[in-house]
Scaffold this active site. Structure first.
Site, PDB file in Angstrom:
ATOM      1  N   ARG A 260      21.693  -7.396  45.592  1.00  0.00           N
ATOM      2  CA  ARG A 260      21.109  -7.979  46.808  1.00  0.00           C
ATOM      3  C   ARG A 260      19.585  -7.942  46.715  1.00  0.00           C
ATOM      4  NH1 ARG A 260      23.739  -4.262  51.386  1.00  0.00           N
ATOM      5  NH2 ARG A 260      23.459  -2.738  49.727  1.00  0.00           N
TER       6      ARG A 260
ATOM      7  N   ARG B 139      38.827  17.380  55.415  1.00  0.00           N
ATOM      8  CA  ARG B 139      39.629  18.345  54.637  1.00  0.00           C
ATOM      9  C   ARG B 139      40.936  17.762  54.085  1.00  0.00           C
ATOM     10  NH1 ARG B 139      38.971  21.959  59.705  1.00  0.00           N
ATOM     11  NH2 ARG B 139      39.167  19.820  60.419  1.00  0.00           N
TER      12      ARG B 139
ATOM     13  N   GLY C 258      15.415   4.595  48.585  1.00  0.00           N
ATOM     14  CA  GLY C 258      16.107   4.424  47.311  1.00  0.00           C
ATOM     15  C   GLY C 258      15.384   3.464  46.381  1.00  0.00           C
ATOM     16  N   ASP C 259      15.826   3.459  45.123  1.00  0.00           N
ATOM     17  CA  ASP C 259      15.302   2.544  44.098  1.00  0.00           C
ATOM     18  C   ASP C 259      13.817   2.761  43.801  1.00  0.00           C
ATOM     19  OD1 ASP C 259      17.854   1.404  44.150  1.00  0.00           O
ATOM     20  OD2 ASP C 259      17.276   0.047  45.771  1.00  0.00           O
ATOM     21  N   GLU C 260      13.372   3.984  43.924  1.00  0.00           N
ATOM     22  CA  GLU C 260      11.962   4.307  43.661  1.00  0.00           C
ATOM     23  C   GLU C 260      11.651   4.354  42.168  1.00  0.00           C
ATOM     24  OE1 GLU C 260      14.011   6.152  45.481  1.00  0.00           O
ATOM     25  OE2 GLU C 260      13.214   6.250  47.519  1.00  0.00           O
TER      26      GLU C 260
ATOM     27  N   THR D 234      27.078  -0.495  50.375  1.00  0.00           N
ATOM     28  CA  THR D 234      27.330  -1.082  49.055  1.00  0.00           C
ATOM     29  C   THR D 234      28.799  -1.473  48.874  1.00  0.00           C
ATOM     30  OG1 THR D 234      27.726   1.124  48.194  1.00  0.00           O
ATOM     31  CG2 THR D 234      25.475   0.273  47.981  1.00  0.00           C
TER      32      THR D 234
ATOM     33  N   LYS E 209      13.899   6.521  40.193  1.00  0.00           N
ATOM     34  CA  LYS E 209      14.377   7.877  39.844  1.00  0.00           C
ATOM     35  C   LYS E 209      14.977   7.892  38.444  1.00  0.00           C
ATOM     36  CE  LYS E 209      17.052   7.762  43.482  1.00  0.00           C
ATOM     37  NZ  LYS E 209      16.567   6.499  44.108  1.00  0.00           N
TER      38      LYS E 209
ATOM     39  N   GLY F  29      22.208   2.950  41.664  1.00  0.00           N
ATOM     40  CA  GLY F  29      21.979   2.160  40.457  1.00  0.00           C
ATOM     41  C   GLY F  29      20.663   2.644  39.893  1.00  0.00           C
ATOM     42  N   HIS F  30      20.716   3.414  38.818  1.00  0.00           N
ATOM     43  CA  HIS F  30      19.505   4.000  38.231  1.00  0.00           C
ATOM     44  C   HIS F  30      19.216   3.298  36.906  1.00  0.00           C
ATOM     45  CE1 HIS F  30      20.066   7.977  40.675  1.00  0.00           C
ATOM     46  NE2 HIS F  30      19.931   6.902  41.426  1.00  0.00           N
TER      47      HIS F  30
ATOM     48  N   GLN G  12      20.075   7.883  45.942  1.00  0.00           N
ATOM     49  CA  GLN G  12      19.584   7.356  47.222  1.00  0.00           C
ATOM     50  C   GLN G  12      18.217   8.001  47.496  1.00  0.00           C
ATOM     51  OE1 GLN G  12      23.181   8.507  47.295  1.00  0.00           O
ATOM     52  NE2 GLN G  12      23.250   6.518  46.335  1.00  0.00           N
TER      53      GLN G  12
HETATM   54  P1  GDP Z   1      16.372   4.192  41.145  1.00  0.00           P
HETATM   55  O1  GDP Z   1      17.583   3.839  41.906  1.00  0.00           O
HETATM   56  O2  GDP Z   1      15.418   5.034  41.934  1.00  0.00           O
HETATM   57  O3  GDP Z   1      16.646   4.772  39.786  1.00  0.00           O
HETATM   58  O4  GDP Z   1      15.592   2.827  40.879  1.00  0.00           O
HETATM   59  P2  GDP Z   1      16.252   1.451  40.371  1.00  0.00           P
HETATM   60  O5  GDP Z   1      16.500   1.577  38.927  1.00  0.00           O
HETATM   61  O6  GDP Z   1      17.369   1.025  41.239  1.00  0.00           O
HETATM   62  O7  GDP Z   1      15.083   0.440  40.691  1.00  0.00           O
HETATM   63  C1  GDP Z   1      13.826   0.560  40.120  1.00  0.00           C
HETATM   64  C2  GDP Z   1      13.512  -0.722  39.344  1.00  0.00           C
HETATM   65  O8  GDP Z   1      12.142  -0.763  39.000  1.00  0.00           O
HETATM   66  C3  GDP Z   1      14.250  -0.802  38.004  1.00  0.00           C
HETATM   67  O9  GDP Z   1      14.475  -2.157  37.703  1.00  0.00           O
HETATM   68  C4  GDP Z   1      13.257  -0.200  37.023  1.00  0.00           C
HETATM   69  O10 GDP Z   1      13.453  -0.659  35.696  1.00  0.00           O
HETATM   70  C5  GDP Z   1      11.962  -0.714  37.583  1.00  0.00           C
HETATM   71  N1  GDP Z   1      10.788   0.159  37.400  1.00  0.00           N
HETATM   72  C6  GDP Z   1      10.717   1.514  37.393  1.00  0.00           C
HETATM   73  N2  GDP Z   1       9.440   1.909  37.320  1.00  0.00           N
HETATM   74  C7  GDP Z   1       8.676   0.781  37.263  1.00  0.00           C
HETATM   75  C8  GDP Z   1       7.274   0.532  37.227  1.00  0.00           C
HETATM   76  O11 GDP Z   1       6.452   1.432  37.227  1.00  0.00           O
HETATM   77  N3  GDP Z   1       6.879  -0.770  37.217  1.00  0.00           N
HETATM   78  C9  GDP Z   1       7.759  -1.806  37.239  1.00  0.00           C
HETATM   79  N4  GDP Z   1       7.281  -3.035  37.235  1.00  0.00           N
HETATM   80  N5  GDP Z   1       9.093  -1.609  37.288  1.00  0.00           N
HETATM   81  C10 GDP Z   1       9.530  -0.338  37.314  1.00  0.00           C
HETATM   82  P1  IMO Z   2      19.778   4.589  44.391  1.00  0.00           P
HETATM   83  O1  IMO Z   2      20.310   5.918  43.914  1.00  0.00           O
HETATM   84  C1  IMO Z   2      19.123   1.840  47.696  1.00  0.00           C
HETATM   85  C2  IMO Z   2      21.994   1.992  50.975  1.00  0.00           C
HETATM   86  C3  IMO Z   2      22.870   0.775  51.210  1.00  0.00           C
HETATM   87  C4  IMO Z   2      23.040   0.861  52.710  1.00  0.00           C
HETATM   88  C5  IMO Z   2      23.131   2.351  52.982  1.00  0.00           C
HETATM   89  C6  IMO Z   2      24.554   2.877  53.093  1.00  0.00           C
HETATM   90  O2  IMO Z   2      19.929   3.493  43.396  1.00  0.00           O
HETATM   91  O3  IMO Z   2      18.404   4.734  44.939  1.00  0.00           O
HETATM   92  P2  IMO Z   2      26.458   3.317  51.290  1.00  0.00           P
HETATM   93  O4  IMO Z   2      27.136   2.388  50.335  1.00  0.00           O
HETATM   94  O5  IMO Z   2      25.743   4.447  50.649  1.00  0.00           O
HETATM   95  O6  IMO Z   2      27.356   3.780  52.394  1.00  0.00           O
HETATM   96  O7  IMO Z   2      25.347   2.394  52.016  1.00  0.00           O
HETATM   97  O8  IMO Z   2      22.500   2.981  51.863  1.00  0.00           O
HETATM   98  N1  IMO Z   2      22.053   2.560  49.620  1.00  0.00           N
HETATM   99  C7  IMO Z   2      21.064   2.440  48.726  1.00  0.00           C
HETATM  100  N2  IMO Z   2      19.906   1.750  48.784  1.00  0.00           N
HETATM  101  N3  IMO Z   2      19.402   2.583  46.616  1.00  0.00           N
HETATM  102  C8  IMO Z   2      20.546   3.313  46.554  1.00  0.00           C
HETATM  103  O9  IMO Z   2      20.804   4.182  45.562  1.00  0.00           O
HETATM  104  C9  IMO Z   2      21.463   3.217  47.622  1.00  0.00           C
HETATM  105  N4  IMO Z   2      22.669   3.753  47.863  1.00  0.00           N
HETATM  106  C10 IMO Z   2      23.009   3.357  49.093  1.00  0.00           C
HETATM  107  O10 IMO Z   2      22.226  -0.404  50.798  1.00  0.00           O
HETATM  108  O11 IMO Z   2      21.867   0.395  53.342  1.00  0.00           O
HETATM  109 MG    MG Z   3      18.675   2.158  42.446  1.00  0.00          MG
END
Ligand code: GDP
Ligand code: IMO
Ligand code: MG
Length: 431
Positions: free
Chosen positions: A302, A142, A12-14, A128, A16, A40-41, A223
């Site tokens: 976190r 169900r 996650g958090d790549e 979360t 997206k 959280g995007h 995720q």
């Molecule tokens: P998501 O859940 O996959 O949408 O990713 P998140 O938004 O949770 O986390 C990605 C974080 O990295 C966010 O704070 C973005 O603003 C930031 N971000 C995205 N792409 C880049 C990048 O290429 N470089 C840097 N420094 N930050 C980035």
């Molecule tokens: P995005 O879409 C990162 C993680 C939680 C926990 C596990 C299970 O922003 O990439 P849950 O509340 O889903 O039952 O928790 O999954 N987790 C994430 N980690 N990015 C997320 O979403 C996540 N959504 C859930 O931290 O380890």
């Molecule tokens: Mg995220």
């Protein structure tokens, strides 16, 4: 017109949200297919920062229709807050819709999530606490409450009564916690139903119609692969099918509607919550990457655990998701490092392996190739040719190992901080 899917390949958090927003410009629809407000995007445009939890990341473009699909679980309170937030920031949300068949996350789901985690003690998952797991449990059992049930006073009353009675037994008898009161929850949620009713659609027909009218549809994953309920690092996973397979079941389309599977990977790895992480790095370097990459959860705040890029896990993810193109994000974060490690094998009980084990444990550790860093800021670069030599070597190493092309490289959080590596291919796919 066959559709495209954005899928996270790690924990996650790549990035997206950033990439979906970028590609949404040329889309008619952006649709979420699984997960809930555990996501959280983040989107960063000039001086504005948006964090989306349920609303698809196409919302910034007022012409894009956004659907929270049937496979998503929706917390109405959180969704309404998100919509109000966006409106207060000047974003038009009139094209954001909810699928009738999506299930509703209720307050007892959030409490159950929390109590179950407490009961697990040092075996807890680190969820979360958004109630996602318990909502999917009721769905599979169900007994869940769907959006369409929330809109029907009689059905909602009956279903809610059943759940409050049952959950109260669990809260008081098993967890020794306080019970919930039916009436106040009922009244609160029928108000939410009134607010939401205009946004509710039969997403299945809407999406099929859009497809037949050759609309450009982008499916936004939440995720990521290694948190997938079936193929992730079980039990340290979320509760939905995060992989591209989840699109078909999550929105009710056949696989042949899908064409391009765009896998998003960071140039390193992060993980929030507990569970195995073979390339996790020691505290000092962890702090360096966390600080530079601002690695703090967009939903729970976190600190994210940081590690080197794991090519074993990435290959496994690409295989399961049928990824045909990669997007590499946060490459700028590695710019200061002397040496960059990249994991190509695992050590598992004194054995060297080159696959992702089904029962992956904390003891599995990465074995690395060291690549030289480029020690130069790249966050302003827009052309691939302008990247430092060692940076290109790092990119090439990933492409060769995975036998996949990197289509786009993100070098900063802002919408325009990107390098389109293969322009003709990129514009062919996304225009
Ligand atoms: P998501 O859940 O996959 O949408 O990713 P998140 O938004 O949770 O986390 C990605 C974080 O990295 C966010 O704070 C973005 O603003 C930031 N971000 C995205 N792409 C880049 C990048 O290429 N470089 C840097 N420094 N930050 C980035
Ligand atoms: P995005 O879409 C990162 C993680 C939680 C926990 C596990 C299970 O922003 O990439 P849950 O509340 O889903 O039952 O928790 O999954 N987790 C994430 N980690 N990015 C997320 O979403 C996540 N959504 C859930 O931290 O380890
Ligand atoms: Mg995220």
């Amino acid at each position: 017109m066959p559709s495209n899917v954005i899928v996270g390949l790690q924990w996650g958090d790549e990035g997206k949200g950033k990439i979906t927003d970028l590609l949404a410009k040329n889309s008619d629809y952006v649709i979420r297919y699984q997960g809930g407000n555990n996501s959280g995007h983040s989107i960063h445009i000039k001086n504005s920062y948006f964090v989306l939890h349920l609303v698809p990341s196409g919302v910034i473009y007022s012409g894009v229709k956004c659907i929270v699909g049937p496979g998503v679980v929706i917390d109405p309170k959180s969704f309404i807050q998100e919509i109000q937030n966006l409106e207060s920031m000047g974003i038009n949300t009139s094209k954001v819709f909810l699928a009738k068949r999506a299930h509703i996350t209720m307050p007892y789901h959030c409490l159950l999530d929390q109590y179950q985690e407490e009961a697990l003690g040092d075996k807890s998952i680190g969820t979360t606490h958004k109630g996602i797991g318990p909502t999917y449990v009721d769905k599979i059992n169900r007994t869940g409450i769907r959006v369409l049930d929330l809109l029907n006073l009689e059905v909602f009353h009956k279903k809610l009564k059943y759940h409050i009675d049952l959950k109260n037994k669990i809260f008081t008898k098993i967890f020794q916690k306080k019970p919930l009161f039916f009436q106040s929850i009922y009244e609160e949620y029928i108000e939410y139903a009134k607010i939401l009713s205009d946004r509710v659609v039969d997403a299945v027909y809407e999406i099929h119609e859009a497809f037949h009218h050759k609309k450009k549809i982008l499916f936004e994953g939440a995720q990521a692969m290694l948190l997938d309920i079936n193929y992730g690092t079980y039990p340290y996973v979320t509760t939905s099918s995060t992989s591209t397979g989840g699109v078909c079941t999550g929105v009710g389309i056949p696989p042949n509607f899908l064409k391009n599977f765009i896998g998003i990977t960071k140039a390193y790895c992060t993980r929030v919550g507990f569970g195995p992480f073979p390339t996790e790095i020691g505290s000092e370097m962890n702090d360096v990457i966390r600080k530079k990459g601002n690695e703090y959860g967009a939903t729970t705040k976190r600190p994210r655990r940081c590690g080197w890029l794991d090519l074993i896990a990435l290959k496994y993810s690409c295989m399961i998701n049928g990824v045909n193109y990669l997007v590499l994000t946060k490459l700028d974060v590695l710019s200061e490092l002397e040496i960059i490690k990249i994991c190509v094998k695992y050590k598992c009980n004194d054995k060297i392996i080159q696959y992702f084990p089904a029962n992956i444990k904390q003891e599995v550790k990465g074995i690395y190739v060291d690549l030289p860093g480029w020690k130069q800021d790249i966050s302003h670069i827009h052309e691939y040719e302008d990247l430092p030599k060692n940076c290109k070597k790092y990119i090439k190493f990933i492409e060769v190992y995975l036998n996949l092309e990197i289509l786009l490289i993100s070098v900063g959080s802002e919408r325009n901080q990107n390098i389109i590596k293969n322009k003709s291919l990129f514009f062919k796919i996304f225009t």
